[in-house]
Design a protein around this motif. Structure first.
Motif, PDB file in Angstrom:
ATOM      1  N   GLU A 165      43.842  41.010  57.827  1.00 37.76           N
ATOM      2  CA  GLU A 165      42.603  41.175  58.145  1.00 37.76           C
ATOM      3  C   GLU A 165      41.586  40.559  57.276  1.00 37.76           C
ATOM      4  O   GLU A 165      40.605  39.810  57.364  1.00 37.76           O
ATOM      5  CB  GLU A 165      42.296  42.603  58.294  1.00 37.76           C
ATOM      6  N   GLN A 166      42.082  40.557  55.964  1.00 34.78           N
ATOM      7  CA  GLN A 166      41.477  40.115  54.818  1.00 34.78           C
ATOM      8  C   GLN A 166      41.395  38.622  54.690  1.00 34.78           C
ATOM      9  O   GLN A 166      41.199  37.916  53.803  1.00 34.78           O
ATOM     10  CB  GLN A 166      42.023  40.723  53.349  1.00 34.78           C
ATOM     11  N   GLY A 167      42.100  38.103  55.727  1.00 35.04           N
ATOM     12  CA  GLY A 167      42.471  36.499  55.716  1.00 35.04           C
ATOM     13  C   GLY A 167      43.530  35.937  54.842  1.00 35.04           C
ATOM     14  O   GLY A 167      43.454  34.713  54.402  1.00 35.04           O
ATOM     15  N   ALA A 168      44.500  36.881  54.464  1.00 30.28           N
ATOM     16  CA  ALA A 168      45.383  36.437  53.575  1.00 30.28           C
ATOM     17  C   ALA A 168      46.179  35.320  54.105  1.00 30.28           C
ATOM     18  O   ALA A 168      46.739  35.009  55.554  1.00 30.28           O
ATOM     19  CB  ALA A 168      46.461  37.560  53.164  1.00 30.28           C
ATOM     20  N   LYS A 186      38.348  32.705  50.977  1.00 25.47           N
ATOM     21  CA  LYS A 186      37.037  33.075  51.566  1.00 25.47           C
ATOM     22  C   LYS A 186      36.564  32.029  52.079  1.00 25.47           C
ATOM     23  O   LYS A 186      36.781  30.756  51.815  1.00 25.47           O
ATOM     24  CB  LYS A 186      36.087  33.483  50.265  1.00 25.47           C
ATOM     25  N   PRO A 187      35.515  32.072  53.251  1.00 29.86           N
ATOM     26  CA  PRO A 187      35.179  31.085  53.804  1.00 29.86           C
ATOM     27  C   PRO A 187      34.482  29.991  52.782  1.00 29.86           C
ATOM     28  O   PRO A 187      33.731  30.555  51.765  1.00 29.86           O
ATOM     29  CB  PRO A 187      34.009  31.492  54.667  1.00 29.86           C
ATOM     30  N   TRP A 219      43.753  26.151  47.593  1.00 32.28           N
ATOM     31  CA  TRP A 219      43.879  27.324  47.237  1.00 32.28           C
ATOM     32  C   TRP A 219      43.490  27.806  45.717  1.00 32.28           C
ATOM     33  O   TRP A 219      43.398  28.762  45.184  1.00 32.28           O
ATOM     34  CB  TRP A 219      45.370  27.351  47.382  1.00 32.28           C
ATOM     35  N   LEU A 220      43.577  26.599  44.867  1.00 26.29           N
ATOM     36  CA  LEU A 220      43.396  26.777  43.478  1.00 26.29           C
ATOM     37  C   LEU A 220      41.858  27.453  43.257  1.00 26.29           C
ATOM     38  O   LEU A 220      42.087  28.280  42.475  1.00 26.29           O
ATOM     39  CB  LEU A 220      43.346  25.411  42.755  1.00 26.29           C
ATOM     40  N   THR A 221      40.942  27.002  43.923  1.00 30.60           N
ATOM     41  CA  THR A 221      39.833  27.692  43.853  1.00 30.60           C
ATOM     42  C   THR A 221      39.904  29.133  44.331  1.00 30.60           C
ATOM     43  O   THR A 221      39.190  30.036  43.462  1.00 30.60           O
ATOM     44  CB  THR A 221      38.781  27.143  45.026  1.00 30.60           C
ATOM     45  N   THR A 222      40.598  29.623  45.092  1.00 32.59           N
ATOM     46  CA  THR A 222      40.579  30.817  45.723  1.00 32.59           C
ATOM     47  C   THR A 222      41.316  31.857  44.565  1.00 32.59           C
ATOM     48  O   THR A 222      40.911  32.806  44.145  1.00 32.59           O
ATOM     49  CB  THR A 222      41.523  31.105  46.870  1.00 32.59           C
TER      50      THR A 222
END
Ligand SMILES: Cc1cc2nc3c(=O)[nH]c(=O)nc-3n(C[C@H](O)[C@H](O)[C@H](O)COP(=O)(O)OP(=O)(O)OC[C@H]3O[C@@H](n4cnc5c(N)ncnc54)[C@H](O)[C@@H]3O)c2cc1C
Ligand SMILES: NC(=O)c1ccc[n+]([C@@H]2O[C@H](COP(=O)([O-])OP(=O)(O)OC[C@H]3O[C@@H](n4cnc5c(N)ncnc54)[C@H](O)[C@@H]3O)[C@@H](O)[C@H]2O)c1
Ligand SMILES: Cc1cc2nc3c(=O)[nH]c(=O)nc-3n(C[C@H](O)[C@H](O)[C@H](O)COP(=O)(O)O)c2cc1C
Ligand SMILES: [Zn+2]
Lengths: 416, 994, 205, 91
Positions: free
Chosen positions: B613-616, B632-633, B638-641
């Motif tokens: 649900e959290q977008g994992a 996150k939108p 992936w590095l940013t996240t």
């Protein structure tokens, strides 16, 4: 008679009546300079290199059944030199080089086929481990390439990229790896050794080793006693039994590994591919059969046959990797008895008994080593010193801690 | 054209009231339910069905069963295409589509067929002798050509659309084969009350009785079969399985079988599998698998229209098909005459009967007269004539004179081989029996008995008698008592004398031993000449018996010719080993349901849906799927996240699911002592309410696993393990307890699945937790310091466990609640944390932070490292014995130059490190000799603003400050790095204790 | 410990989002029926070697004899399933009183809650045995696995414990405990295996 | 193969994991020598014949068993819990 296209054609015109036996079916003489026990790939190669490289041809190879009846005649024929640890890499690369010149050296076409070996990986941890290995190979001068998922897909479009439980992330490709026609290796070495004077004695089982004053002096066999100055044990899955005849116990267990072949199919798989998320490797033979291998059955066995759980395990992996195999039929499966060592690596060393030499512990990976094993073992037997490229394969490495444990699973043979 | 011109006007077990339409090589034909593809094609006069492997010779139908070597086709199309399928066992269905294979461009006109001259060079093993020069040509030219010629049929290109499944069955007595022997065995065993499974690979039960015109108790055998089946059906403990081939016999009475559930329909009905792979566990088994008829080796014996005499009978009697109109029989025994007899009964006349025996029984002579056939006693067929099928045969009579007879069917018989393959699956060797001129079963595996034709007892009377006896014996042996003994049914008279001939000498042209692999008698001679005299060498050198039929009809002639060449008896020559499967088995059936996502179970944390649900994005960790990061939108990579997630933890608070860690509940008086022995460090002094980091070794001295273990009560500990090693550690602990130290009072059980666990990490974590825990719990730094571990409650009494431990190096806690509350816990923590900007983070961010803190994980715990290698040598207690203590002291493991854990940072901060790069000193050549270690793990450290790494380096810790090369030739990179401490962030641990 | 779950802390059992109530596979009269027991409470009990205290106290508290071999003692409210040498799975069919019960046992046994660690289902119907035979490497025939028998084994690579409860109207019925984390994979196999018979799934209350 | 688990009955080998020879005894305590440990960890009889082996009923009752099994025929003579067999226990 030399083999060539010319001899073949000239024999064809004569109804093939002129061919000679590829090797003499020799009866044992009372004594030899060197007795090689075990007419598998390694034993026959040892005899050949003793004769061809060291001029020692008063040699007999004693084989309890027919030559090639052991693992050399029942393996999945994969050759590669994609090893990780420094004790291994140069040795297997020597073997690869010897394969590359084998046909000309032996005048026998063993169909060394460098069609490439591709090891797939499916996780980041695996990718890192493969990168480490690939770099170790490159440092040793061995070819290795790292390819990504899309490159794998372009090579093997029929694998499962969409629904797989463990998605393919990429692969380690050794282009020079490949396959060799297994039986022909035994026959080619036998013929070449025989032509240099080596006696190949079949149906001759060694039943005892004579030890006098701490020195091995000969053997008892089902065809009578035979004396020898040096005795080389190269009996793969039977190593512990032969060692026991000399009063030794080894860091080895015998386990069964199964192999599988499908019905013959038109060519569809050009390289050797291994599945990193289960135990499975597949290649296609020149006859068209898909040849599969997987994990060992996992328990001590001398039975040369396996059981259903592992068969199903291998076929589950096959379907998971390549879902188009559902309607391909398995034609035959069999087993081999392997000398699984405690660190998964071989032993090429003097035995603690004078005159006795040991070549064992090849696990499920000794076919690719056949030329180098014979080459280095012959060197050891002839010169009484280890060949530099096989110097790590000492028997005392367990005591010193200089283990060669590629998988890192420790002293448990069924996990190697 | 007459539809089905070769269908007899009546008779047979096909349902003539219905017509099925099918296609072969694009042409449409008709057949009936009850037909096989072979019988239907024969009914339509189609004789040419395939091409052989090597010479591409035209081939037709030889047999009527699964031993068929010639009539192989590609069945179905597209993703359902099945190569090498035997026309003789394909049940006809409406719309069936089959294609011939191994020919180009068409079956009738195959340009690949090898002419006489080239054929003479392509003898057994020719490739070993040539293609060696020039060396490079093998891969580039010769081998590709050889490979292109390989194989027969084409596998499907696409994923198999059908479903397969496995099933397991248990029985007292398994009966393999439902001929007269098997049926009567099942009956007597079943009557005694035993649980019986009766399997037959055919789609109709009865075995040879379906193919013969025989009488039992004075009535047609079919009546007996029907009565028997009816009685079997009434016995509740008897189960009959049609279309089920028993393919292998494995240890301890376990059989593999494959049930073709839906191969007789075009597409399996919804919800049904195509095939089912069975594992059958038995107490006793009876092999009643019958016998296989042997062909005769003579020149031209492979031409379509040469058919086994018993098969001819089957086509006539069972399928109502006459496979030819001008018929010659060539036999070495009485069985050929049985065919004559049945043909006569069907109103068919024969051209000639060639019997190699010089004496011919008067009744046979009379029979020949009725058939209008010439008889050649002491004769032999020396050649066949024709193109794509037989048009004539050359017969040599006893005086040596040759006669050419025109014919379109040559029925051959050379006696029978017991179908004893399963008796060899456990290395049993068949033995030659002079009386029946065949190999019969030798030593049998425990629990297996063989009867009827499979035992070389070829008459119907013997089959019935064996079956009844073995069925009863099996039941009695396992404790059943047969009620009353019924008399064994009587049969009509039958003779089965045979004097096999292994080849007809004197003719010209190729005489085939192995039809499918094109092995000729000459190849066998050549093998003998070249020293390949063991049958196993013969097989491997010539490929005799290695085709899809595994030499069921050919092996015997091959070894008999070898025996003759080497002057040995057949009994001394022996047979090759039969291996499973008895008939080829679809890989799908062995895999069952386990493909695609169902290859292996996936393990999902109780918080999985919440993470989703959290977008994992999830990642495989062993069998688990773990949340790797939560994009996150707008976040591009992936590095940013991950960087965002790490910074959130380092500056505020983050939330990570750690439910997948292994958790072992250990209780008992001796638990502390037990932990002392399995961990390298000390445990007795650990106070209640505290956790401690522990490291365990394997007995060989290398690191096995690590984790924290908490003392919840005096005699109650909770151990955690890494996700990947949880099962292994549990097994190891059970070993230590049950095998090594059974006297210790320790009791353990895995509770991994019971608890959902979350890490709450970051400077604000305490605030968040305070909101969650029931108010009675004081978690101030003083009351709940670093490494505190306690049972607590949340939300007004829900039992929970709280640990102040940290993998990230921050003030951090792990909270565990019963798994049903896992999701609620995450939601509650998110709600409580929202004022602090709580951020879910995944394994990737966890990995970054553990690396920043120099904590070892999977890449370092790779089974090749010791505690010393990882900088944890000082943890090894010298005051106690523990697993791995002595082996860790071996000389090479103590050497100072063993690669040891260090930190690495790029000299140029912009450069990215790569795990798997190797270390080479500056100025040295990059080769194995100069290889000093490798980079185990890397991460981009947002705290430091550059990549960091851990590595194992020779003499590592003593080289801090030195610069070395991290070479990564497979990815074409080389980066200069500086060796540093493995702890990159907060070396003093102030954050941790804050 | 009394537990007063509020609306913000809802329980979510292992089958949530995995199983849907209703008919799966073939239509018509279902050959297989699945019920998901609610409120099943579980705890592992491991006895101290050599002590007989557990036997006494379980008898006293739940009125059941501790099974000494692979079987389960069942009452309307409780059960004691053998689950390995010296180990039992205690079960209760309602939540109330379970933690009090386990704490009374903790002197005589190592007690570990497992109620959330398993996904439970009850399988019955005419074809129940046939479905299970597609995964069970054990003999579920009436003689080999009578009412009250239990086994720890694995189905389709998933570890399970199952036992046979009283027969239903259309044949034998089995209760199966599956490791919670593998419930989805288990169900994927089960649903595929039961589909040909038609399978009705119900969740009480 | 089927292993007759003394607790669970005969079960498919697939439910078990294998460790190997049950004869070697772990040298226990601080006095144990490296040489003895080396033997225990690495050296095996590896007989072709009856063999006492350690098996773990991983998917069943989780008991470690000592199984006497023939390594050529795979015939199993006995299977007992290690607790009663004293396999691998310090003498
Ligand atoms: C199924 C399977 C798949 C494999 N796949 C691969 C692979 O893909 N790649 C790879 O590199 N390796 C593979 N291997 C391993 C490889 O086959 C072996 O490591 C290698 O063949 C062993 O060396 P060898 O050829 O000398 O052994 P063997 O061929 O086994 O030779 C030993 C010989 O000693 C004889 N002998 C034994 N006892 C006596 C006695 N008392 N007296 C006389 N003679 C005796 C035996 O009969 C036998 O012929 C595989 C093995 C198996 C079983
Ligand atoms: N006159 C002769 O020389 C001669 C020779 C052979 C057979 N026969 C006749 O054949 C009959 C023999 O009876 P029988 O019962 O021994 O054999 P059978 O041939 O009648 O039956 C054997 C059955 O076993 C099945 N089968 C074989 N292997 C199988 C496997 N692995 N899995 C599943 N099914 C398998 C076959 O499909 C067949 O239906 C008698 O009627 C006898 O007269 C006569
Ligand atoms: C690479 C390879 C390919 C094989 N291909 C076939 C094959 O096409 N047909 C066949 O019958 N057997 C094939 N075999 C298996 C052999 O027949 C045989 O089973 C194996 O060598 C072991 O010997 P054994 O079964 O006599 O013990 C193959 C074996 C190997 C190693
Ligand atoms: Zn058990």
């Amino acid at each position: 008679m030399r083999y060539s296209i010319f001899s073949l054609i000239s024999q064809a015109l004569k109804g093939h009546r002129g061919w000679q036996p590829a090797w003499r079916d020799a009866a044992p003489k009372p004594g030899y300079d060197v007795l090689v026990i075990g007419g598998g790939g390694h034993g026959l190669a040892t005899a050949y290199y003793l004769a061809s490289r060291h001029g020692i041809s008063n040699v007999a190879v004693l084989e309890k059944g027919y030559i090639g009846s052991g693992n050399v005649g029942r393996n999945t024929t994969i050759i590669r030199s994609n090893y990780l640890l420094p004790g291994n890499t140069p040795f297997y690369e020597l073997s690869m080089k010897l394969w590359e010149g084998l046909e000309q050296e032996l005048n026998y076409n063993a169909m060394v086929s460098q069609r490439g070996v591709l090891n797939l990986f499916h996780s980041d941890v695996q990718r890192d481990a493969f990168a480490r290995r690939a770099n170790a190979m490159r440092l040793a001068g061995v070819d290795a390439a790292f390819i990504d998922r899309e490159q794998v897909r372009s090579m093997l479009p029929f694998l499962d990229y969409e629904t797989s439980r463990f998605p393919i992330q990429g692969g380690l490709l050794q282009g020079r790896g490949g396959t060799v026609r297994h039986d022909a290796v035994a026959w080619g070495y036998a013929r070449a050794a025989d032509s240099r004077g080596v006696d190949i004695v079949q149906n001759c089982e060694v039943t005892g080793i004579d030890i006098v004053d701490g020195r091995a002096t000969g053997v008892q066999t089902t065809r009578g006693p035979i004396k020898a100055k040096k005795i080389a044990l190269v009996v793969a899955g039977n190593s512990s039994r032969l060692a026991a005849m000399a009063g030794m116990r080894l860091p080895i267990e015998s386990h069964v590994l199964q192999a599988f072949v499908s019905e013959g199919l038109k060519p569809l798989l050009d390289c050797v591919v291994t599945f990193g998320a289960g135990h499975l490797y597949i290649s296609q033979s020149d006859k068209g059969g898909l040849v599969f291998g997987g994990d060992i059955d996992g328990y001590n066995s001398y039975a040369q046959r396996g059981n259903l759980p592992v068969i199903e395990d291998v076929m589950e992996a096959a379907m998971a990797l390549w879902p188009g195999l559902g309607r391909v039929r398995l034609l035959r499966h069999w087993g081999g008895v392997m000398d699984m060592s405690m660190d998964g690596s071989p032993i090429i060393d003097h035995a603690p008994i004078e005159g006795l030499y040991l070549n064992a512990g090849w696990c499920y990976g000794g076919f690719k080593a056949t030329p180098a094993s014979g080459f280095c073992f012959a060197y050891l037997v002839a010169k009484d010193e280890p060949h530099p490229l096989a110097a790590a394969y000492r028997l005392d490495r367990f005591a010193t801690g200089r283990l060669i444990d590629e998988k890192g699973v420790g002293a448990q043979p069924n996990l190697h | 054209m007459n539809a089905q011109p070769f269908r007899l006007p009546s008779g047979g077990l096909v349902d003539r009231t219905q017509t099925l339409s099918f296609r072969f090589d694009g042409k449409t034909y008709d057949g009936h339910p009850g037909d096989t593809l072979a019988s239907a094609l024969l009914a339509n006069g189609v004789r040419l069905l395939g091409r052989s492997f090597k010479y591409h010779r035209p081939r037709g139908v030889l047999s009527v069963g699964s031993e068929e070597p010639n009539a192989l086709v590609e069945l179905r199309t597209g993703a359902r295409r099945e190569p090498n399928t035997r026309a003789t066992i394909i049940e006809l269905f409406e719309g069936l589509e089959a294609t011939s294979q191994n020919r180009w461009p068409s079956l009738g006109c195959d340009f690949l067929s090898v002419d006489r001259l080239a054929g003479s060079a392509l003898v057994a093993g020719f490739y070993y002798k040539t293609f060696m020069w020039p060396a490079a040509f093998w891969e580039k030219l010769y081998e590709p050509v050889i490979r292109r010629a390989a194989g027969l049929g084409r596998a499907a290109r696409f994923a198999d659309p059908d479903h397969y499944e496995k099933a397991f069955a248990f029985c007292d007595v398994l009966v393999i084969g439902a001929g007269p022997a098997g049926l009567s065995a099942a009956l007597t065993a079943g009557r005694s009350g035993a649980r019986v499974i009766l399997c037959d690979e055919d789609f109709r039960l009865g075995g040879r009785l379906l193919a013969e015109r025989r009488e039992i108790d004075g009535r047609p055998a079919a009546d007996w079969v029907a009565a028997t089946l009816a009685e079997l059906a009434a016995l509740s403990e008897v189960r009959t399985m049609l279309r089920t081939s028993v393919f292998g016999l494995y240890d301890h009475g376990i059989f593999g079988a494959v049930e073709r559930v839906n191969d007789h329909v075009a597409v399996p009905p919804a919800h049904q599998p195509r095939q089912r792979g069975w594992r059958i566990y038995t107490k006793r088994a009876i092999l009643a698998s019958g016998a296989l008829e042997r062909p005769i080796v003579f020149p031209g014996n492979d031409r379509p229209g040469v058919m086994l005499a018993g098969a001819v009978r089957a086509y006539v009697n069972r399928f109502g098909v006459l496979p030819g109109r001008e018929i010659v029989v060539f036999t070495t025994g009485d069985n050929g005459w049985a065919t004559v007899c049945d043909l006569v009964a069907a109103g068919v006349r024969l051209s000639a009967i060639v019997d190699s025996r010089s004496e011919i029984d008067p009744t046979f002579k009379a029979l020949a007269e009725r058939a209008g056939a010439r008889v050649f006693a002491g004769g032999a067929v020396e050649a066949t004539q024709g193109g794509h099928h037989v048009r004539g045969v050359v017969v040599r009579d006893s005086s040596g004179k040759h006669t050419t007879l025109s014919c379109d069917l040559l029925a051959v018989s050379n006696g029978w081989n017991p179908t004893l393959h399963l008796t060899s699956h456990q290395n049993g060797r068949p033995i030659w029996n002079e009386d029946v001129q065949a190999f019969v079963p030798g030593t049998l595996p425990p629990g297996l008995a063989v009867g009827g034709s499979a035992a070389g007892r070829f008459t119907l009377a013997q089959a019935l008698e064996d079956g009844a006896r073995l069925g009863r014996e099996a039941a009695v042996e396992i404790g059943f008592r047969p009620t009353h003994i019924e008399p064994i049914p009587t049969t009509d008279a039958e003779t089965n004398r045979v004097k096999p001939i292994w080849r007809v000498r004197g003719g010209r042209g190729k005489a085939f031993v192995d039809f499918q692999n094109d092995v000729t008698e000459k190849d066998v001679e050549l093998a003998a000449r070249e020293g390949f005299r063991s049958v196993e060498h013969l097989k491997r050198y010539t490929t005799l018996g290695m085709a899809t039929d595994q030499g069921k009809t050919s092996n015997i002639a091959g070894l008999a010719i070898m025996a003759e060449q080497t002057g040995r008896a057949i009994s001394d020559t022996g047979t090759t080993v039969f291996r499973p499967p008895f008939t080829p088995v679809a890989i799908g059936a062995l895999a069952g349901h386990h493909r695609g996502k169902d290859f292996r179970p996936v393990r999902l944390a109780p918080t999985h849906d919440w993470s989703r649900e959290q977008g994992a994005v999830f990642v495989e960790t062993g069998q688990w799927l773990r949340a790797q990061y939560y994009p996150k939108p707008g976040e591009q990579d992936w590095l940013t996240t991950v960087t965002r997630e790490v910074l959130a933890v380092r500056t505020g608070v983050g939330l990570c699911d750690v439910s997948t860690l292994g958790k072992i509940d250990i209780q008992g008086r001796d638990t502390a002592e037990f932990l002392e022995r399995v961990y390298i460090n000390g445990w007795k002094a650990l106070p209640v309410g505290k956790a401690r980091y522990g490291l365990m070794l394997r007995e060989d001295g290398f690191v096995m696993d690590d984790g924290t273990t908490s003392r919840l009560r005096e005699n109650h500990f909770l151990m955690t393990t890494t996700t990947a090693n949880a099962g292994k550690v549990m097994q190891h602990l059970e070993f230590c307890h049950q095998v090594l130290w059974p006297k210790l009072d320790v009791r353990m059980v895995s509770v991994s699945e019971q608890w959902a666990q979350a890490a709450i990490a970051g400077p604000k974590s305490r605030e968040v937790l305070r909101d969650i825990l029931d108010a009675v719990h004081d978690i101030s730094n003083e009351a709940f310091p670093y490494l505190a571990a306690r049972e607590v409650t949340v939300n007004g009494g829900i039992p929970a466990r709280l640990f102040r431990i940290s993998f990230s190096g921050e003030l951090a806690y792990e909270l565990a609640v019963p798994a049903d509350y896992g999701e609620a816990m995450m939601r509650a923590l998110m709600a409580a944390g929202s004022p602090h900007g709580i951020t879910p983070y995944g394994t990737e961010a966890l990995g970054v932070m553990r690396l920043e803190k120099g904590h070892v994980a999977g890449n370092e715990l790779n089974g090749q490292t010791t505690a010393r290698d990882l900088g944890l040598g000082k943890m090894m207690s010298s005051k106690k014995d523990f697993i791995g203590r002595l082996m860790a002291r071996r000389e090479a493991l103590l050497q100072s130059d063993r690669p040891t854990l260090v930190g690495l940072r790029p000299i140029n901060n912009a450069e990215r490190l790569r795990a798997g790069a190797h270390f080479i000193s500056m100025g040295r050549t990059a080769n194995t000799d100069n290889d000093e270690g490798y980079m185990t793990s890397v991460a981009y450290s947002p705290s430091l603003g550059h990549w960091i790494g851990l590595g194992l380096l020779k003499n590592g810790p003593r080289r801090v400050g030195e610069r070395i090369r991290a070479v990564d030739p497979v990815r074409n990179s080389e980066i200069h790095v500086e060796i540093c401490s493995p702890i990159f962030v907060d070396r003093e641990g102030t954050r941790l204790h804050g | 410990m009394a537990e007063q779950a509020t609306s913000s802390w809802c329980r979510r059992d292992a089958w949530a989002a995995i199983i849907q109530v209703g008919q799966i596979g073939a239509a018509g009269e279902p050959g297989v029926k699945v019920q998901l027991p609610a409120n099943l409470q579980l705890a592992t009990l491991i006895a101290t070697t050599g002590s007989t205290g557990l036997e006494r106290i379980t008898k006293q508290l739940v009125g059941l004899d501790l099974p000494r071999s692979a079987s389960i003692a069942l009452s309307a409210t409780h059960g004691l399933a053998w689950s390995g040498p010296g180990q039992w799975m205690l079960l209760a069919r309602q939540r109330a009183g379970f933690s009090e019960l386990t704490s009374l046992l903790s002197d005589e046994a190592a007690v570990s809650d497992q109620g959330d660690a398993r996904a439970a289902l009850c399988v019955s119907g005419r074809r129940a045995r046939e479905v299970l035979a597609k995964g069970a490497m054990i003999d579920l025939h009436g003689k080999a696995f009578p009412v009250g028998a239990t086994a720890l084994t694995s189905f389709a690579h998933v570890g399970v414990q199952l036992w046979r409860i009283k027969d239903g109207p259309d044949g034998p019925a089995f209760e199966i405990l599956v490791s919670r984390s593998m419930a989805a994979s288990f169900w994927s196999w089960f649903a595929a295996s039961a589909a040909e018979f038609g399978c009705n799934v119900a969740r009480p209350g | 193969m089927r292993i007759p688990c003394p607790h669970c009955g005969a079960r498919d080998v697939q439910e078990f994991t294998y460790l190997g020879d049950a004869k070697p005894r772990r040298p226990e305590g601080l006095d144990a020598t490296e040489a003895a440990m080396l033997e225990y960890v690495y050296v095996r009889d590896n007989p072709r014949g009856p063999n006492d082996e350690l098996w773990y009923h991983a998917a069943g009752c989780r008991a470690w068993l000592m199984v006497r099994r023939h390594t050529l025929t795979h015939v199993i003579e006995s299977a007992v819990p290690t607790k009663s067999a004293k396999a691998g226990v310090a003498a």
